[in-house]
Scaffold this active site. Structure first.
Site, PDB file in Angstrom:
ATOM      1  N   LYS A   1       0.827  -1.218   0.000  1.00 26.67           N
ATOM      2  CA  LYS A   1       0.000   0.000   0.000  1.00 26.67           C
ATOM      3  C   LYS A   1       0.862   1.270   0.000  1.00 26.67           C
ATOM      4  CE  LYS A   1      -3.911  -2.265   2.295  1.00 26.67           C
ATOM      5  NZ  LYS A   1      -4.907  -2.142   3.384  1.00 26.67           N
TER       6      LYS A   1
ATOM      7  N   ARG B   1      -2.206 -14.635   4.942  1.00 20.67           N
ATOM      8  CA  ARG B   1      -2.897 -13.846   5.976  1.00 20.67           C
ATOM      9  C   ARG B   1      -2.136 -13.938   7.301  1.00 20.67           C
ATOM     10  NH1 ARG B   1      -7.036 -10.208   4.606  1.00 20.67           N
ATOM     11  NH2 ARG B   1      -7.198 -10.174   6.875  1.00 20.67           N
TER      12      ARG B   1
ATOM     13  N   THR C   1      -5.303  -6.765  10.894  1.00 26.19           N
ATOM     14  CA  THR C   1      -5.561  -5.483  10.214  1.00 26.19           C
ATOM     15  C   THR C   1      -4.970  -4.311  10.996  1.00 26.19           C
ATOM     16  OG1 THR C   1      -7.667  -6.464   9.503  1.00 26.19           O
ATOM     17  CG2 THR C   1      -7.396  -4.089   9.171  1.00 26.19           C
TER      18      THR C   1
ATOM     19  N   ARG D   1       2.751  -6.590   8.928  1.00 23.82           N
ATOM     20  CA  ARG D   1       2.097  -5.391   9.470  1.00 23.82           C
ATOM     21  C   ARG D   1       2.724  -4.962  10.797  1.00 23.82           C
ATOM     22  NH1 ARG D   1      -4.052  -6.998   7.572  1.00 23.82           N
ATOM     23  NH2 ARG D   1      -4.130  -5.671   5.716  1.00 23.82           N
TER      24      ARG D   1
ATOM     25  N   ASN E   1      -1.945   0.366   6.598  1.00 21.62           N
ATOM     26  CA  ASN E   1      -1.388  -0.845   7.209  1.00 21.62           C
ATOM     27  C   ASN E   1      -0.494  -1.667   6.276  1.00 21.62           C
ATOM     28  OD1 ASN E   1      -3.424  -1.834   5.656  1.00 21.62           O
ATOM     29  ND2 ASN E   1      -4.544  -2.835   7.305  1.00 21.62           N
TER      30      ASN E   1
ATOM     31  N   HIS F   1      -2.012  -5.478   1.601  1.00 22.96           N
ATOM     32  CA  HIS F   1      -3.296  -6.171   1.449  1.00 22.96           C
ATOM     33  C   HIS F   1      -3.042  -7.658   1.263  1.00 22.96           C
ATOM     34  CE1 HIS F   1      -7.346  -7.054  -0.146  1.00 22.96           C
ATOM     35  NE2 HIS F   1      -6.719  -7.803  -1.034  1.00 22.96           N
TER      36      HIS F   1
ATOM     37  N   GLU G   1      -9.251 -10.493  -7.427  1.00 23.80           N
ATOM     38  CA  GLU G   1      -8.350  -9.363  -7.202  1.00 23.80           C
ATOM     39  C   GLU G   1      -7.106  -9.436  -8.097  1.00 23.80           C
ATOM     40  OE1 GLU G   1      -9.874  -8.802  -2.583  1.00 23.80           O
ATOM     41  OE2 GLU G   1      -7.846  -9.516  -2.933  1.00 23.80           O
TER      42      GLU G   1
HETATM   43  N1  UDP Z   1      -9.582  -0.328   7.334  1.00 20.01           N
HETATM   44  C1  UDP Z   1      -9.656   0.899   7.954  1.00 20.01           C
HETATM   45  N2  UDP Z   1     -10.293   0.992   9.177  1.00 20.01           N
HETATM   46  C2  UDP Z   1     -10.844  -0.096   9.790  1.00 20.01           C
HETATM   47  C3  UDP Z   1     -10.764  -1.347   9.152  1.00 20.01           C
HETATM   48  C4  UDP Z   1     -10.127  -1.434   7.917  1.00 20.01           C
HETATM   49  O1  UDP Z   1      -9.166   1.895   7.432  1.00 20.01           O
HETATM   50  O2  UDP Z   1     -11.414   0.042  10.874  1.00 20.01           O
HETATM   51  C5  UDP Z   1      -8.897  -0.434   6.018  1.00 20.01           C
HETATM   52  C6  UDP Z   1      -7.528  -1.085   6.155  1.00 20.01           C
HETATM   53  O3  UDP Z   1      -6.636  -0.477   5.202  1.00 20.01           O
HETATM   54  C7  UDP Z   1      -7.835  -2.523   5.780  1.00 20.01           C
HETATM   55  C8  UDP Z   1      -8.875  -2.327   4.672  1.00 20.01           C
HETATM   56  O4  UDP Z   1      -9.661  -1.240   5.131  1.00 20.01           O
HETATM   57  O5  UDP Z   1      -6.686  -3.207   5.358  1.00 20.01           O
HETATM   58  C9  UDP Z   1      -9.764  -3.525   4.410  1.00 20.01           C
HETATM   59  O6  UDP Z   1     -10.368  -3.928   5.621  1.00 20.01           O
HETATM   60  P1  UDP Z   1     -10.471  -5.468   6.028  1.00 20.01           P
HETATM   61  O7  UDP Z   1     -11.396  -5.569   7.188  1.00 20.01           O
HETATM   62  O8  UDP Z   1     -10.785  -6.287   4.811  1.00 20.01           O
HETATM   63  O9  UDP Z   1      -8.994  -5.810   6.572  1.00 20.01           O
HETATM   64  P2  UDP Z   1      -7.819  -6.697   5.935  1.00 20.01           P
HETATM   65  O10 UDP Z   1      -8.467  -7.834   5.192  1.00 20.01           O
HETATM   66  O11 UDP Z   1      -7.033  -5.787   5.025  1.00 20.01           O
HETATM   67  O12 UDP Z   1      -7.004  -7.164   7.113  1.00 20.01           O
HETATM   68 MG    MG Z   2      -9.930  -7.843   3.721  1.00 24.65          MG
END
Ligand code: UDP
Ligand code: MG
Length: 139
Positions: free
Chosen positions: A11, A87, A93, A104, A114, A117, A128
């Site tokens: 990112k 993951r 996250t 992360r 973060n 992705h 994707e």
């Molecule tokens: N995100 C955010 N605030 C939150 C949760 C998620 O800005 O409270 C953003 C963050 O960049 C995250 C993305 O939205 O990676 C997608 O969210 P997801 O829940 O899918 O998390 P991920 O799969 O990336 O761990």
């Molecule tokens: Mg996600």
């Protein structure tokens, strides 16, 4: 090859900070092969499309603005059990909750910026990956 590929993108916060090399090093050290990779930047419209599943969530607008704010490095990765193992490698996250040693935990600045992705299912990895790469761009 179902189950053996996942999609990731580094990112804007991590690209700007000069962590592209550090992150790809961790990815390869964990046993993932990079099948496709490029550096590009999303328009707000394309970032909105990529994150369409999160449209109803309160952070959607900020997420789209952030993800289109700078360069990103999308990649398709290959490894046995790719989605689940990747993951684990990226961690939670919210970097404050990410296990020590995860990408992360090492590189992410905040829950929104973060660093990386990772697809959450085989089906989404395919969707994707196809968003960024054609069959002809895959090794
Ligand atoms: N995100 C955010 N605030 C939150 C949760 C998620 O800005 O409270 C953003 C963050 O960049 C995250 C993305 O939205 O990676 C997608 O969210 P997801 O829940 O899918 O998390 P991920 O799969 O990336 O761990
Ligand atoms: Mg996600």
């Amino acid at each position: 090859m179902s189950g053996n590929r996942t999609f990731t993108m580094i990112k804007p916060d991590a690209v700007i900070a000069g962590n592209t090399g550090g992150i790809t090093k961790m990815i390869e050290a964990a046993g993932f092969k990079i099948i496709a990779m490029k550096k590009t930047q999303l328009s707000a419209a394309l970032a909105g499309k990529f994150y369409e599943v999160h449209k109803a969530r309160p952070f959607y607008g900020e997420l789209v603005a952030y993800m289109s704010s700078g360069a990103i490095v999308p990649m398709i990765l290959e490894k046995e059990n790719a989605v689940e193992d990747f993951r684990k490698l990226i961690g939670a996250t919210d970097p404050k909750k990410a296990e020590p040693g995860t990408i992360r935990a090492v590189f992410a600045k905040s829950i929104d910026a973060n660093a990386i992705h990772g697809s959450d299912s085989d089906a989404n990895a395919e969707i994707e990956g196809s968003f960024f790469f054609s069959q002809f761009e895959r090794f």
